[in-house]
Write an enzyme that holds these catalytic residues in place. Structure first.
Site, mmCIF file in Angstrom:
data_model
loop_
_atom_site.group_PDB
_atom_site.id
_atom_site.type_symbol
_atom_site.label_atom_id
_atom_site.label_comp_id
_atom_site.label_asym_id
_atom_site.label_seq_id
_atom_site.Cartn_x
_atom_site.Cartn_y
_atom_site.Cartn_z
ATOM 1 N N LYS A 158 0.874 14.253 1.685
ATOM 2 C CA LYS A 158 -0.468 14.576 1.177
ATOM 3 C C LYS A 158 -0.641 16.091 0.965
ATOM 4 C CE LYS A 158 -2.620 10.604 3.560
ATOM 5 N NZ LYS A 158 -3.230 9.776 2.494
ATOM 6 N N HIS A 161 0.794 -1.231 0.000
ATOM 7 C CA HIS A 161 0.000 0.000 0.000
ATOM 8 C C HIS A 161 0.827 1.282 0.000
ATOM 9 C CE1 HIS A 161 -3.983 -1.850 0.825
ATOM 10 N NE2 HIS A 161 -3.253 -2.769 1.422
ATOM 11 N N THR A 176 -8.500 6.798 -1.911
ATOM 12 C CA THR A 176 -9.841 6.265 -2.144
ATOM 13 C C THR A 176 -10.892 7.354 -1.916
ATOM 14 O OG1 THR A 176 -9.633 5.335 0.076
ATOM 15 C CG2 THR A 176 -9.483 3.807 -1.769
ATOM 16 N N LYS A 187 -14.614 8.619 -3.724
ATOM 17 C CA LYS A 187 -15.861 8.914 -3.003
ATOM 18 C C LYS A 187 -16.402 10.288 -3.389
ATOM 19 C CE LYS A 187 -14.040 6.135 0.703
ATOM 20 N NZ LYS A 187 -13.227 6.119 1.926
ATOM 21 N N LYS A 199 -8.443 13.887 5.084
ATOM 22 C CA LYS A 199 -7.639 12.668 5.040
ATOM 23 C C LYS A 199 -6.620 12.800 6.158
ATOM 24 C CE LYS A 199 -6.605 13.818 0.642
ATOM 25 N NZ LYS A 199 -6.707 12.727 -0.308
ATOM 26 N N ARG A 200 -5.838 11.741 6.425
ATOM 27 C CA ARG A 200 -4.803 11.879 7.436
ATOM 28 C C ARG A 200 -3.883 13.048 7.077
ATOM 29 N NH1 ARG A 200 -4.416 7.943 11.623
ATOM 30 N NH2 ARG A 200 -2.500 9.042 12.112
HETATM 31 C C1 8GP Z 1 -2.739 3.735 2.031
HETATM 32 C C2 8GP Z 1 -2.257 4.617 0.897
HETATM 33 O O1 8GP Z 1 -1.538 5.696 1.427
HETATM 34 C C3 8GP Z 1 -3.457 5.100 0.101
HETATM 35 O O2 8GP Z 1 -3.004 5.800 -1.019
HETATM 36 C C4 8GP Z 1 -4.286 3.911 -0.350
HETATM 37 O O3 8GP Z 1 -5.447 4.354 -0.983
HETATM 38 C C5 8GP Z 1 -4.663 3.071 0.843
HETATM 39 O O4 8GP Z 1 -3.495 2.645 1.533
HETATM 40 C C6 8GP Z 1 -5.426 1.822 0.455
HETATM 41 O O5 8GP Z 1 -4.703 1.076 -0.471
HETATM 42 N N1 8GP Z 1 -1.581 3.183 2.683
HETATM 43 C C7 8GP Z 1 -1.529 3.048 3.988
HETATM 44 O O6 8GP Z 1 -2.425 3.418 4.733
HETATM 45 C C8 8GP Z 1 -0.328 2.381 4.474
HETATM 46 O O7 8GP Z 1 0.545 2.020 3.713
HETATM 47 N N2 8GP Z 1 -0.284 2.134 5.753
HETATM 48 C C9 8GP Z 1 0.733 1.315 6.265
HETATM 49 C C10 8GP Z 1 1.840 1.892 6.918
HETATM 50 C C11 8GP Z 1 0.690 1.233 7.721
#
Ligand code: 8GP
Length: 841
Positions: free
Chosen positions: A573, A374, A678, A682, A567-568
């Site tokens: 970001k 991810h 994501t 939305k 978002k976070r």
């Molecule tokens: C997130 C990505 O940042 C986001 O772009 C993507 O849409 C989402 O995953 C679902 O695929 N990644 C994370 O939250 C991530 O990598 N978290 C891990 C470090 C805990």
């Protein structure tokens, strides 16, 4: 021991089998019964909390009946199952979702009304289940919804954190974290005190040769912690299929407390063991896209993985099949590297406990697992120190060394003499201390590795996992672009839009096949349709404006352009780019004549999101946003032209109010850093346009909806490396407009500038890693284009209709079908719609 009722007595069971309610009267009966018996209350003391509890229990009973049937059906059919292992499931609220998925929301609405309650108030009583940080956790929740809705036999496995993601309060502009104790009353889980697994930690490994000369390893000593299962039913939409999410909770093995210590007067330490064990599932780590390498986190991971695999293997063994059939019956998906230990644990079970040969076991293991990556951010890639591993999981470390040895031997055969390659791909990093590279272990132990959007999947193949493509060949790597469930993110969050779409496309079928949205294209220039469409957007903005008023006290004009970034909070970001842009807008407005001001479209800039508690820079960004808001919102020169809002404690249920209310939303990460995103999907699905960079899923959204319907800006991923290099080794002059923004900050216009020194300094003096200055000009220009475009409402509305019509691709149903076909090799188990399913809709 199986406790099956003998044949002759089963008739009585069948006669009295639970029957899910369908009618309004039966629903009301259930609610009253729960109020009067389960809750021991009456009509004389039934408040909204009690009504929420009773309505939820009524729906829960209904779900659990279908859950039981589904599990029986799946067990009987004995087809392949998917297990989705995720440390995070960001579920949000369950009641509204349950009512809509079983098709009984109207029944409940009328029933509750007859009993004296408004359904909205009841829904709002529910506490979010917030067992996740952000995108990764919410993706897992959307996937569960899709797997159930598509009738896949699928379980989620996770941890039952006592505390989910913290609640965010804003005090004097600063983020303050408050614990989220969400389990006070949770009607959606079923404690399964009969399903308890012993999980071992620490200890040592004894090796010997048995009578026939076989090497045996025994992991012994250490301590045992108990894992208890809690099951949460996951209802599919418009199908009886109700899948399971099993969450594990930790308890000391010794029971309540040590009686011997207690009797000898040492009360405190007698409960200490208990508490130490319970700590394991106590709290979700609040970091998004960051790995901190804490021992307790590794303990969480093993605890969860060991309990889940024990459960999966136990279920498989009941079928009495040969071990070689394991991958034909079971697919396990690793949601990021967090569950990578499952690879090692299954190998350990097969060789140490079940006596299989290494190679035979390894073939089973690699055919079972798939790994989803991810992120490419280096700070998020998990590594564990070898000494820590050695202490906590000594046998697993040995197995990892063996996996690595066999793997490196194969690399050596393929690339003879390439020592650099061996060092680069080794699962063990030769650092001080040595580290276990979890992503490499996940790749070696899985048959497929996927990224979450096209650009991201390309990037992992050409950057962080480049060598592995050479070693395993390109076919091991694939892409599954993320998606979202239209049930929650359209039907539930935006009921009026959903209704309008249903009225034009022949019912709610679009919620099961999102490509049906295509039929909306023919209404893109339809006057009456556009009017209704615009009215719904306006109503959603009014709803958000009210929410803003009630939570922040600021009045915003619903006719203004709502520009949202939720978002976070993370440097990559780039909320800082957004707030600098807002300051630039403020400067521009201040410099305008009254005539010029009249021509400007009023704007509300809305932010929301949590910063990890230890992420100082992210917290500084929140502080700056709030301080800018405090100044701008009360500046009489500005009035309605600009308002800056920070919404406290952004979470899933708030997203359901915020998302439908955007005119534009911002997805403006430095190109190449946001794996997918994501919320971009939305917002577009709810009739908002996007301002974004060429990053993650923005690229595919553009391809689907057309580049006339999106505001793209900024440098491309392929140029980022060079730009960074220039910053560090060439000249780095800041954008002149950004300099003016910084000058204003430095003049203490938004409070003591010292508080923001690290933030501006990261751009001025420390290389501007995220390219804020490089993209600033094109960002501002594009915002001007947004202003202009918004003035032409007719065209704007057409753009939003066309965009929604073309969003079919981004349903999480499409993702799940791709995973099923390309990675899991599983088929849905179709069910006849029949007994018990809601008849309405
Ligand atoms: C997130 C990505 O940042 C986001 O772009 C993507 O849409 C989402 O995953 C679902 O695929 N990644 C994370 O939250 C991530 O990598 N978290 C891990 C470090 C805990």
């Amino acid at each position: 021991v199986e406790a099956s009722i003998p044949e002759p007595q089963r008739d009585a069971w069948k006669k009295f089998q639970a029957k899910p309610f369908v009618s309004k009267d039966d629903f009301e009966k259930e609610v009253v019964r729960h109020v009067e018996t389960t809750l021991a209350r009456s009509m004389f003391n039934c408040d909204e909390t009690a009504a929420y509890a009773a309505a939820s229990l009524a729906f829960r009973d209904r779900l659990i009946t279908e859950w039981n049937r589904t599990q029986q059906r799946q067990t009987f059919a004995d087809t392949k199952r998917v297990y989705y292992l995720s440390l995070e499931f960001l579920m949000g609220r369950a009641l509204d979702n349950a009512m809509l998925n079983v098709g009984l929301k109207n029944v409940a609405k009328e029933g509750l009304s007859e009993l004296g309650f408004r359904i909205e108030d009841i829904i709002n009583q529910e506490h979010d289940a917030a067992l996740g940080n952000g995108g990764l956790g919410r993706l897992a929740a959307c996937f569960l919804d899709s797997m159930a809705s598509l009738n896949f036999p699928a379980w989620g496995y996770g941890l039952r954190y006592k505390y989910g993601i913290f609640k965010q309060e804003i005090v004097d502009g600063y983020q303050v974290e408050v614990p989220d104790y969400w389990l006070d009353f949770n009607p959606w889980e079923f404690p399964r005190h009969d399903i308890v697994v012993d999980v071992q930690f620490y200890g040592g490994v004894r090796k010997y040769q048995d009578e026939v000369g076989k090497n045996v390893a025994v992991w012994e000593g250490g301590e045992i912690v108990k894992a208890t299962a809690y099951d949460v039913p996951i209802p599919g939409f418009d199908t009886p299929t109700t899948n399971n999410m099993r969450l594990w909770s930790s308890k000391a093995a010794s029971g309540e407390f040590d009686f011997q210590k207690f009797n000898s007067g040492d009360y405190e330490s007698s409960v200490a063991d208990q508490q130490r064990a319970e700590t394991i599932s106590a709290v979700l780590y609040p970091n998004d896209n960051l790995d901190r390498g804490k021992e307790l986190r590794l303990k969480q991971q093993y605890f969860w993985v060991a309990a889940s695999l024990y459960d999966i293997v136990r279920r498989f063994k009941k079928s009495k099949r040969a071990w070689s059939e394991f991958p034909d019956q079971i697919a396990i998906q690793l949601n990021d590297t967090h569950p990578t230990l499952a690879i090692v644990e299954l190998q350990r079970i097969l060789i140490d406990m079940e006596g299989l040969d290494w190679d035979e076991a390894w073939t089973i293991v690699t055919n079972t697992f798939g790994y989803t990556n991810h992120t490419v951010l280096p700070e998020a890639l998990e590594k564990w120190s070898v000494p820590l591993f050695q202490n906590l999981l000594p046998r697993h470390l040995q197995i990892i060394y063996d996996i690595n040895m066999f793997f490196l031997q194969s690399v050596e055969r393929k690339f003879p003499g390439d020592r650099d390659m061996l060092a680069r791909v080794s699962i063990i990093e030769e650092s001080q201390p040595k580290m276990v590279r979890m992503a490499f272990l996940a790749i070696v132990g899985s048959h497929k590795v996927n990224g979450v959007a096209e650009l991201h999947s390309d990037l992992i193949k050409t950057t962080i996992f480049k060598d592995f493509v050479k070693i395993f060949g390109p076919d091991k790597f694939t892409n599954v672009t993320n998606g979202i469930t239209p049930r929650r993110w359209l039907h539930q969050a935006n009921p009026r839009l959903s209704e309008l779409i249903a009225s034009k496309t022949g019912g709610l079928g679009f919620l099961k096949d999102l490509n049906v949205l295509n039929e909306l294209e023919k209404f893109a220039d339809d006057k009456a349709f556009k009017k209704e469409w615009a009215e719904i957007k306006y109503a959603n903005k009014v709803r958000l404006a009210k929410y803003i008023k009630s939570t922040t006290g600021v009045t915003v004009n619903p006719a203004a352009l709502f520009d949202i970034q939720v978002k976070r909070i993370h440097e990559y970001k780039r909320q800082q780019l957004n707030i600098f842009g807002v300051i630039h807008r403020y400067l521009t407005i201040k410099a305008m004549t009254p005539e010029q001001r009249k021509k400007l479209a009023p704007r509300v800039s809305i932010f929301g999101g949590k910063a990890a508690p230890g992420y100082w820079m992210a917290k500084t960004i929140i502080h700056l946003i709030n301080n800018v808001g405090a100044v701008v919102n009360k500046d009489p020169d500005v009035g309605d032209l600009l308002k800056v809002i920070f919404l406290e404690d952004y979470n899933v249920s708030k997203a359901e109010i915020i998302t439908p209310a955007s005119d534009v939303s911002e997805h403006i990460s430095t190109a190449g850093t946001e794996a997918s995103g994501t919320s971009n999907m939305k917002f577009v699905l709810n009739g908002g346009l996007i301002i974004g960079t060429c990053d993650g899923a923005n690229i595919e959204i553009t391809r689907e909806i057309g580049e006339n319907n999106i505001f793209l800006f900024g440098n491309l991923a392929e140029d980022v490396e060079d730009l960074r290099h220039t910053h560090n080794y060439g000249s780095h002059t800041l954008d002149p407009d950004l300099v003016k923004v910084f000058d204003l900050i430095k003049s203490n216009a938004f409070g003591d500038a010292g508080a923001f020194g690290a933030l501006t300094g990261s751009i001025e003096d420390h290389g501007d890693y995220y390219l804020v200055s490089d993209d600033f000009h094109s960002y501002i220009q594009t915002q001007t284009l947004v202003d202009e475009a918004y003035k032409n409402q007719e065209e704007w509305i057409t753009k939003t209709i066309l965009s929604v019509a073309r969003m079919g691709f981004f349903s999480s149903d499409r993702c799940i079908n791709e995973y099923a076909e390309m990675i899991w090799n599983v088929e849905p188990l179709p069910v006849e719609k029949g007994s018990g399913l809601g008849k309405e809709e």
